[in-house]
Every structure is written in structure tokens, then in C-alpha cells.
Design an enzyme around this catalytic site. Sequence first.
Site, PDB file in Angstrom:
ATOM      1  N   THR A 179       5.680  46.903  51.910  1.00 27.25           N
ATOM      2  CA  THR A 179       5.126  45.988  52.916  1.00 27.25           C
ATOM      3  C   THR A 179       3.678  45.682  52.519  1.00 27.25           C
ATOM      4  O   THR A 179       3.425  44.770  51.756  1.00 27.25           O
ATOM      5  CB  THR A 179       5.228  46.575  54.339  1.00 27.25           C
ATOM      6  OG1 THR A 179       4.688  47.898  54.356  1.00 27.25           O
ATOM      7  CG2 THR A 179       6.677  46.588  54.805  1.00 27.25           C
ATOM      8  N   LYS A 206       7.481  54.405  49.874  1.00 26.70           N
ATOM      9  CA  LYS A 206       6.639  53.271  50.234  1.00 26.70           C
ATOM     10  C   LYS A 206       5.713  53.726  51.361  1.00 26.70           C
ATOM     11  O   LYS A 206       6.038  54.603  52.154  1.00 26.70           O
ATOM     12  CB  LYS A 206       7.457  52.050  50.646  1.00 26.70           C
ATOM     13  CG  LYS A 206       8.223  52.150  51.950  1.00 26.70           C
ATOM     14  CD  LYS A 206       7.435  51.909  53.214  1.00 26.70           C
ATOM     15  CE  LYS A 206       6.642  50.628  53.168  1.00 26.70           C
ATOM     16  NZ  LYS A 206       5.760  50.523  54.398  1.00 26.70           N
ATOM     17  N   THR A 217       3.740  53.284  57.954  1.00 23.90           N
ATOM     18  CA  THR A 217       5.182  53.590  57.947  1.00 23.90           C
ATOM     19  C   THR A 217       5.534  54.138  56.584  1.00 23.90           C
ATOM     20  O   THR A 217       5.146  53.554  55.617  1.00 23.90           O
ATOM     21  CB  THR A 217       5.984  52.314  58.215  1.00 23.90           C
ATOM     22  OG1 THR A 217       5.578  51.832  59.466  1.00 23.90           O
ATOM     23  CG2 THR A 217       7.465  52.504  58.208  1.00 23.90           C
ATOM     24  N   GLU A 303      -4.359  51.649  52.643  1.00 22.63           N
ATOM     25  CA  GLU A 303      -4.866  50.305  52.917  1.00 22.63           C
ATOM     26  C   GLU A 303      -6.393  50.265  52.879  1.00 22.63           C
ATOM     27  O   GLU A 303      -7.073  50.941  53.657  1.00 22.63           O
ATOM     28  CB  GLU A 303      -4.360  49.826  54.278  1.00 22.63           C
ATOM     29  CG  GLU A 303      -2.873  49.562  54.292  1.00 22.63           C
ATOM     30  CD  GLU A 303      -2.320  49.266  55.665  1.00 22.63           C
ATOM     31  OE1 GLU A 303      -1.180  48.780  55.732  1.00 22.63           O
ATOM     32  OE2 GLU A 303      -3.016  49.528  56.660  1.00 22.63           O
ATOM     33  N   ASN A 438      -5.302  45.247  58.741  1.00 22.06           N
ATOM     34  CA  ASN A 438      -4.508  45.495  59.940  1.00 22.06           C
ATOM     35  C   ASN A 438      -4.784  44.496  61.054  1.00 22.06           C
ATOM     36  O   ASN A 438      -3.924  44.263  61.908  1.00 22.06           O
ATOM     37  CB  ASN A 438      -4.724  46.934  60.408  1.00 22.06           C
ATOM     38  CG  ASN A 438      -3.975  47.909  59.531  1.00 22.06           C
ATOM     39  OD1 ASN A 438      -2.766  48.063  59.670  1.00 22.06           O
ATOM     40  ND2 ASN A 438      -4.674  48.542  58.597  1.00 22.06           N
ATOM     41  N   SER A 443      -0.198  37.943  60.629  1.00 22.85           N
ATOM     42  CA  SER A 443      -0.516  36.541  60.334  1.00 22.85           C
ATOM     43  C   SER A 443      -0.151  36.177  58.905  1.00 22.85           C
ATOM     44  O   SER A 443       0.206  37.009  58.113  1.00 22.85           O
ATOM     45  CB  SER A 443      -1.990  36.288  60.575  1.00 22.85           C
ATOM     46  OG  SER A 443      -2.785  37.113  59.761  1.00 22.85           O
TER      47      SER A 443
END
EC number: 2.3.1.35
Length: 443
Positions: A179, A206, A217, A303, A438, A443
Site C-alpha cells: 500500500t 508488507k 497494517t 512511513e 497519512n 486522496s
Amino acid sequence: MKSSLSLCQRAANAASKYERYVPSCGVFPLGFKVGSIATGVKKNGQLDLGVILSTYEREGGATAAAVFTTNKFKAAPVVASKERLAKSEGRGISAIVVNSGCANAVTGAVGLENANKVVQLVEQQLGRKDTTLLMSTGVIGQHLSMDKIEHGLGTLLNNDDAFGNDFSSWLSLSKAMMTTDTFPKLISSRFTLPGGTTYTLTGISKGAGMICPNMATLLGFIGTDLPISPSALQNILSSAVDRSFNCISVDGDMSTNDTIYMLASGAIDTDLITESSESFPLIKAQVTELAQNLAQLVVRDGEGSTKFVTVHVKRALNFADAKVIAKTISNSSLVKCALYGQDANWGRILCAIGYAQLGDCASLDESTLNVSFVGVGDSKGAELNLVVDGVPNVNINESKAATMLADTDLKIVVDLGTGTEECNFWTCDLSHEYISINADYRS
């Protein structure tokens, strides 16, 4: 909210991690084939659906084990898979389906119906009931695009050429799970047991955000060609996850979808591995090492992260206390922000240690506490003592600290001095880019 990094900068960072952490070849366990496809759920033709098939039918097929999220809002694929795994008692599993782009979590009865429909489509194709497991990842609170999933599954399962047991097939599968990941996570290793049996382990995972599992996740799969009993396989996986995927944190959030599966195809012609087998402890250790390497890749892909940090707590009275202290430090937003700012703010580390929810407070004695930074990257071998026997070092060499904290890899060592147990926990820093990613997620 606009990103603090340009698209070019993001792409450069992703390319750097891809080159560093993604292999160019591998060895893979016998008895499996994998395939993936782009169904249109994700944008720009990205792979978003994958299937792992067990192809060896020794004594009914592959044995299976799983560790699932402890989040109270368990996603539909988790609920459906737990039911099937219980029915099968971990025997005869034929397939695992993974989709990305939609988590199918907090979607009520319709979500569970859709999850069951996905696995039923596979089971009808294979002619075997209650033998398919499912993993999903993506946006929470949205329903699966069943028209796209059904069409994609049908196309994939009816094309034998879409499946393989080679590097390209496994790499594509790991990409289909992604993702916000910037690189696919794939590890494979071959081992020879003392009796001469050679076997293979392959792992994929992942995750980059919503990472603080307690089985984020986070999805993962480990496959082997050894014949292993269901109870022994569950023992191996549970122990490995507790010391790997349950020892990482990117942002302190536990997902609704966390799932780690392990399948043993039994394609290697050797005696069934049970808990009493002589090689059982060695196999358990080898699976744990592979799981730790996979889990660390998730943190390295955190991230917006710029640092990979190992929090090593040692000389605790028990493993549980060592782990909770390491986890508390790793989850501290203030500690993570200090790491991003390259600030040797040891007070935040001590603060986190102090509010850790210990099972035995005797593990923590201020008079025996030592805390230090240890260099791992360019500063390898360097050590900066922050607290010695409970006394803070008020004359920290700020220049040395700045050099160590500028590295992309760092270790925080907490020596409790009260016992013999230890735990490693892996985390990363918290940057402006994490907020940007995040804030823009849907979007």
C-alpha cells in the site's frame, strides 16, 4: 495537506531503499506456486491481488499456522480465515488470497459476506472446501470492489502461465501486497539440518504505517517445504512472531487486519517434524531469524522515516519486562521526534522507561540503570553513555552525539542490571513526512 517532500525526493528515497533492500534473486520452497494480477482496485495498473497455491498433496496438503491481530475490530478476512483454520485444524490448506487497496475492515455483515465469497470462488475453482485463507490491506471502512476482485480472480486462476515458483513470481506477489510501502519485502534462505536434509524458507511481508502489532497494517507469509505437524508449526510461528513482528513499531497503531500465515508444504521427503523432533529447536530458531529480518524491513520502510533504531533492553528479570520497556521507548512520540531532530534528549528515554507497565517492578532499579547510544552505521563501535548507574551524564559530548544521531542506523541500549533476560525492539523516527503521507492517505 501537501507533502513536505517533493515527488522527486519521495521517488529518490524509495529508489534508494529498493536498491538496498530488495533482492535480485532467490531460492523458493518446493510445493508452492504464486500468481498476481492488477484488478483495478489500486490506481495506475498496480498489482493488487495475489494467490499462493499449495501444489503438493502429501498427506492431504499443506499444514498451516497463523497469528492474527488482537484489535477488537477484527477485519472480515481475519474472521473468515480464523473460522476456516479452526475447521481444518491446520491441515490441507490449498490457497491463500491477498488483496491490497481495501482492508474490508469495519464493514459489517456485507464485508464478511464478501470475504467469504472471495475464498469460495477460489475453493470452487480448486474443488476443495474450507481450504482457502485470506488477507486484505488498505483503507478501513470501505467495501471490496467485488466486480473487480471476482473478475481478477477468475482471470488469474484460469491462467496457469500466471503462476510460478520463481523469483519474478514471488517478487510480483510481494508487490501485490503493498500500500504505502516504498519497496516489496521478500527474503528466502536455504538451510541444511544436522541429518543432511536441505530445506527452504521464504518470507514476504508488507507494512510501512499503522505498525505496532500484537498480532499493523501488517501482513506476512512464511513458506517452507518441510513436513511439519500443525501443532509444531503453530509453536514455531507464535514464538517467531513474538520475537519479530511483535517487536516492531513505526507509529504505535495496531491494525484491524494484522495477519501472519505460515504454510509447510511437506514436499521435502523427510520425517514429519514435531515438537519432539531433534531438529525442532534449530528450525524454530531459523524461522525466528527470518521473521526478524522481515520485520526489520517493515521498520526500514516506515512511513517518512529517516532512521532505523534498535532498542536493546538487557539484564531484566524476565523477557516480558524487557519487552514492555523496549516497546514503550519505541512507541514514544517524543523519543521518535528527538531521534528525527538528532537531539540526544535522554530525558525522554528515561521518562518512557518510568511509565512502562511492568509486570514486576523489581525489574527496574534506578541505582543499577544504564542507558547509552551505540553506533551501528558510520559510527559503528562508538558508544555514548547517557546514564551510568542511575546517574545522568550531564557533560555529554554533544559533537559525538550529533555524529551518532546523524546516522541512519542507531542502537539505544538500556541495561537494567537486575536480571539476565533481554529483548530487541525495532523502531524508527517520526518525521514531518509521516504526517504528510497519512494526511493525504485517501486522496
